[in-house]
Design an enzyme around this catalytic site. Structure first.
Site, PDB file in Angstrom:
ATOM      1  N   SER A 132      48.292  61.651  62.029  1.00  0.00           N
ATOM      2  CA  SER A 132      47.779  62.510  60.953  1.00  0.00           C
ATOM      3  C   SER A 132      48.474  63.862  60.959  1.00  0.00           C
ATOM      4  O   SER A 132      48.756  64.439  59.910  1.00  0.00           O
ATOM      5  CB  SER A 132      46.268  62.725  61.124  1.00  0.00           C
ATOM      6  OG  SER A 132      45.580  61.517  60.889  1.00  0.00           O
ATOM      7  N   ARG A 268      28.461  26.781  45.002  1.00  0.00           N
ATOM      8  CA  ARG A 268      27.660  26.569  46.217  1.00  0.00           C
ATOM      9  C   ARG A 268      26.181  26.364  45.837  1.00  0.00           C
ATOM     10  O   ARG A 268      25.549  27.266  45.262  1.00  0.00           O
ATOM     11  CB  ARG A 268      27.798  27.775  47.140  1.00  0.00           C
ATOM     12  CG  ARG A 268      26.857  27.778  48.330  1.00  0.00           C
ATOM     13  CD  ARG A 268      27.236  26.731  49.344  1.00  0.00           C
ATOM     14  NE  ARG A 268      26.486  26.910  50.573  1.00  0.00           N
ATOM     15  CZ  ARG A 268      26.479  26.008  51.554  1.00  0.00           C
ATOM     16  NH1 ARG A 268      27.176  24.876  51.444  1.00  0.00           N
ATOM     17  NH2 ARG A 268      25.788  26.230  52.652  1.00  0.00           N
ATOM     18  N   GLU A 364      49.578  55.366  55.401  1.00  0.00           N
ATOM     19  CA  GLU A 364      49.965  56.386  54.406  1.00  0.00           C
ATOM     20  C   GLU A 364      48.928  57.519  54.342  1.00  0.00           C
ATOM     21  O   GLU A 364      48.634  58.074  53.293  1.00  0.00           O
ATOM     22  CB  GLU A 364      50.266  55.764  53.033  1.00  0.00           C
ATOM     23  CG  GLU A 364      51.490  54.857  53.119  1.00  0.00           C
ATOM     24  CD  GLU A 364      52.318  54.748  51.877  1.00  0.00           C
ATOM     25  OE1 GLU A 364      52.236  55.656  51.032  1.00  0.00           O
ATOM     26  OE2 GLU A 364      53.034  53.755  51.756  1.00  0.00           O
TER      27      GLU A 364
HETATM   28  N1  CAA Z   1      54.166  68.428  48.329  1.00  0.00           N
HETATM   29  C1  CAA Z   1      55.098  69.377  48.614  1.00  0.00           C
HETATM   30  N2  CAA Z   1      55.006  70.202  49.681  1.00  0.00           N
HETATM   31  C2  CAA Z   1      53.907  70.069  50.468  1.00  0.00           C
HETATM   32  C3  CAA Z   1      52.907  69.113  50.220  1.00  0.00           C
HETATM   33  C4  CAA Z   1      53.053  68.287  49.095  1.00  0.00           C
HETATM   34  N3  CAA Z   1      52.144  67.358  48.803  1.00  0.00           N
HETATM   35  N4  CAA Z   1      51.958  69.215  51.172  1.00  0.00           N
HETATM   36  C5  CAA Z   1      52.338  70.206  51.984  1.00  0.00           C
HETATM   37  N5  CAA Z   1      53.523  70.718  51.558  1.00  0.00           N
HETATM   38  C6  CAA Z   1      54.272  71.845  52.122  1.00  0.00           C
HETATM   39  C7  CAA Z   1      53.405  73.096  52.083  1.00  0.00           C
HETATM   40  O1  CAA Z   1      53.529  73.746  50.843  1.00  0.00           O
HETATM   41  C8  CAA Z   1      53.973  73.895  53.218  1.00  0.00           C
HETATM   42  O2  CAA Z   1      55.194  74.468  52.777  1.00  0.00           O
HETATM   43  P1  CAA Z   1      55.576  76.005  53.065  1.00  0.00           P
HETATM   44  O3  CAA Z   1      55.875  76.106  54.515  1.00  0.00           O
HETATM   45  O4  CAA Z   1      56.783  76.222  52.234  1.00  0.00           O
HETATM   46  O5  CAA Z   1      54.397  76.831  52.662  1.00  0.00           O
HETATM   47  C9  CAA Z   1      54.345  72.832  54.252  1.00  0.00           C
HETATM   48  O6  CAA Z   1      54.516  71.599  53.514  1.00  0.00           O
HETATM   49  C10 CAA Z   1      53.300  72.626  55.310  1.00  0.00           C
HETATM   50  O7  CAA Z   1      52.090  72.264  54.677  1.00  0.00           O
HETATM   51  P2  CAA Z   1      50.690  72.256  55.423  1.00  0.00           P
HETATM   52  O8  CAA Z   1      50.494  73.563  56.115  1.00  0.00           O
HETATM   53  O9  CAA Z   1      49.675  71.794  54.453  1.00  0.00           O
HETATM   54  O10 CAA Z   1      50.954  71.150  56.552  1.00  0.00           O
HETATM   55  P3  CAA Z   1      49.951  70.539  57.613  1.00  0.00           P
HETATM   56  O11 CAA Z   1      50.634  70.508  58.934  1.00  0.00           O
HETATM   57  O12 CAA Z   1      48.605  71.194  57.526  1.00  0.00           O
HETATM   58  O13 CAA Z   1      49.850  68.975  57.173  1.00  0.00           O
HETATM   59  C11 CAA Z   1      48.941  67.098  56.028  1.00  0.00           C
HETATM   60  C12 CAA Z   1      49.433  68.548  55.970  1.00  0.00           C
HETATM   61  C13 CAA Z   1      48.553  66.792  54.585  1.00  0.00           C
HETATM   62  C14 CAA Z   1      47.762  66.887  56.952  1.00  0.00           C
HETATM   63  C15 CAA Z   1      50.109  66.172  56.484  1.00  0.00           C
HETATM   64  O14 CAA Z   1      50.399  66.345  57.853  1.00  0.00           O
HETATM   65  C16 CAA Z   1      49.835  64.721  56.222  1.00  0.00           C
HETATM   66  O15 CAA Z   1      49.987  64.229  55.101  1.00  0.00           O
HETATM   67  N6  CAA Z   1      49.424  63.940  57.267  1.00  0.00           N
HETATM   68  C17 CAA Z   1      49.299  62.485  57.113  1.00  0.00           C
HETATM   69  C18 CAA Z   1      50.583  61.815  57.434  1.00  0.00           C
HETATM   70  C19 CAA Z   1      50.700  60.479  56.781  1.00  0.00           C
HETATM   71  O16 CAA Z   1      50.258  60.247  55.667  1.00  0.00           O
HETATM   72  N7  CAA Z   1      51.366  59.551  57.473  1.00  0.00           N
HETATM   73  C20 CAA Z   1      51.629  58.271  56.919  1.00  0.00           C
HETATM   74  C21 CAA Z   1      52.809  57.657  57.573  1.00  0.00           C
HETATM   75  S1  CAA Z   1      53.658  56.529  56.537  1.00  0.00           S
HETATM   76  C22 CAA Z   1      52.845  55.059  56.598  1.00  0.00           C
HETATM   77  O17 CAA Z   1      51.747  54.954  57.033  1.00  0.00           O
HETATM   78  C23 CAA Z   1      53.585  53.973  55.950  1.00  0.00           C
HETATM   79  C24 CAA Z   1      53.225  52.588  56.259  1.00  0.00           C
HETATM   80  O18 CAA Z   1      52.932  52.182  57.347  1.00  0.00           O
HETATM   81  C25 CAA Z   1      53.304  51.627  55.155  1.00  0.00           C
END
Ligand code: CAA
Length: 382
Positions: A132, A268, A364
């Site tokens: 996460s 059923r 995701e």
């Molecule tokens: N779009 C663009 N930029 C974004 C953004 C978005 N949606 N969300 C955050 N950012 C940018 C912010 O603007 C910030 O930029 P600046 O430094 O320029 O201000 C930077 O990113 C950091 O943002 P946060 O401070 O919000 O970051 P955070 O550390 O608090 O994390 C979070 C945010 C939403 C929790 C993120 O870590 C997250 O999405 N975690 C979940 C991860 C995830 O979904 N993993 C899935 C793996 S893939 C998978 O599962 C595939 C599979 O198996 C099929």
């Protein structure tokens, strides 16, 4: 029928995919689940019918399908087999960073073979200690001349080890936090790329989930995506779009379970009449159908927002993925209840559907992370 603004041609395409799924995918689903082997035949089936070409623009030999039509295709495939639906979803996930930030040269080099289904894609963000909290990743990339050397590992990577193209996120400047993360296109034949453990999972058993290990892995500098430091933004922007596909997968699984429960309730017989004549069963079916339809509308709505180029759709894709995956979990569990003892047995697909549904609440971004994304948008956006 849910509101979906598709053209006649698009509707025909979806109907053709539905038929293909019912005739060719559904009969394989139990076997794929039982064997746990990657379904190469399903990959070839989707490639042969240009379904894997849907996420790629026409100028790179893709179909250039809208987000809505891609979501509807994932739904139809997942209604019969969630593992097969995931093939399309991950082809989009692994290549979305290239679509959003790739150079013309990178698109020319990779998209035709991905669109043709000759190559598969994967998305490498998660690590053993960074799920996460994606920004806590430890994989590093250090520039050496015209190459980057990657060191570290990625965990739980869908298509890991099978995909030729891996979008890998790595730290290029630890002092800059999320702004010190960069994205790379890593081919599986690059020196220093290796596949570690392959996971044994609860559901989506035919999908390969593996560890990727990088030991001085040599990545040409031209395989950097966007600029150094843009990786975290690339990952977030990708997930904002592709979470819709996971919502669609969940809707498909839930619809498959509802279809099964309705058919079973009609045939059923207990106490001298079909169980569907009992109000207790009727109310369950009505609730299940309403959940599926509400989930579908959220998924289609988020997809249409992307297609219209609307800003701020990220919270809507998070809502769609969260609600649809919770709906899939509830509906598949209720389907087992309607089928009673038979639902608990592997002879019927209900228990497989429930196992497959569970991952949609986790990957995701867990549904807790989706809530965080929604709440942050509520509290910060105008
Ligand atoms: N779009 C663009 N930029 C974004 C953004 C978005 N949606 N969300 C955050 N950012 C940018 C912010 O603007 C910030 O930029 P600046 O430094 O320029 O201000 C930077 O990113 C950091 O943002 P946060 O401070 O919000 O970051 P955070 O550390 O608090 O994390 C979070 C945010 C939403 C929790 C993120 O870590 C997250 O999405 N975690 C979940 C991860 C995830 O979904 N993993 C899935 C793996 S893939 C998978 O599962 C595939 C599979 O198996 C099929």
């Amino acid at each position: 029928m849910a509101v979906a603004h598709v053209s006649d041609d698009e509707r025909e395409l979806i109907e053709a995919i539905r038929e293909l799924a019912q005739e060719r995918v559904a009969p394989r689903a139990a076997e794929i689940d039982h064997s746990g082997e990657f379904p190469w035949d399903m990959k070839e089936l989707l490639a042969g019918h240009d379904i894997l070409a849907m996420p790629f623009p026409q100028e790179y030999e893709g179909l250039g399908s809208s987000e809505l039509v891609i979501a509807m295709a994932i739904e139809e495939l997942s209604r019969c087999c969630a593992t097969t639906g995931l093939l399309l979803a991950v082809q989009q996930l692994g290549s979305m960073p290239i679509l959003l930030f790739g150079s013309e040269e990178q698109k020319q080099r990779y998209f035709p073979r991905l669109a043709g289904g000759e190559w598969m894609a994967a998305f490498g963000l998660t690590e053993a200690g960074s799920g996460s909290d994606a920004a806590a990743m430890r994989t590093v990339a250090v520039r050496k001349g015209d190459k980057y050397l990657l060191n570290g590992s990625k965990r739980f990577i869908t298509n890991g080890g099978l995909a030729q193209i891996n979008t890998i996120f790595a730290v290029t400047d630890p002092a800059l936090g999320t702004r010190g993360i960069s994205a790379f296109i890593v081919e599986k034949d690059f020196p220093g790329f290796a596949v570690g453990r392959v996971e044994d999972k609860m559901g989506i058993k035919g999908s390969q989930t593996a560890e990727l290990i990088f030991t001085d892995c040599e990545v040409p500098a031209e395989n950097l995506l966007g600029s150094e430091g843009e990786g975290f933004k690339i990952a977030m922007m990708t997930l904002d779009r592709t979470r819709i596909g996971i919502g669609a997968q969940a809707v498909g699984i839930a619809q498959g379970a509802l279809d099964l429960a309705v058919a079973y309730a009609k045939q059923r017989v207990q106490f001298g009449k079909p169980i569907g004549e009992n109000q207790g069963i009727q109310f369950m079916l009505a609730d299940m159908a309403t959940r599926v339809e509400a989930a579908r509308l959220l998924v289609y709505n988020a997809a249409e927002m992307v297609d219209r180029g609307e800003q701020g759709f990220g919270r809507y894709s998070a809502m769609a993925k969260m609600f649809a995956s919770d709906a899939a979990m509830a509906v598949t569990s209720d389907a087992i209840q309607v089928l009673g003892g038979y639902g608990y047995m592997k002879e019927y697909p209900a228990e497989r559907m429930m196992r497959d549904a569970k991952i949609t609440q986790i990957y995701e971004g867990t549904n807790q992370i989706q809530r965080l994304v929604i709440a942050r948008a509520l509290l910060t956006d105008a």
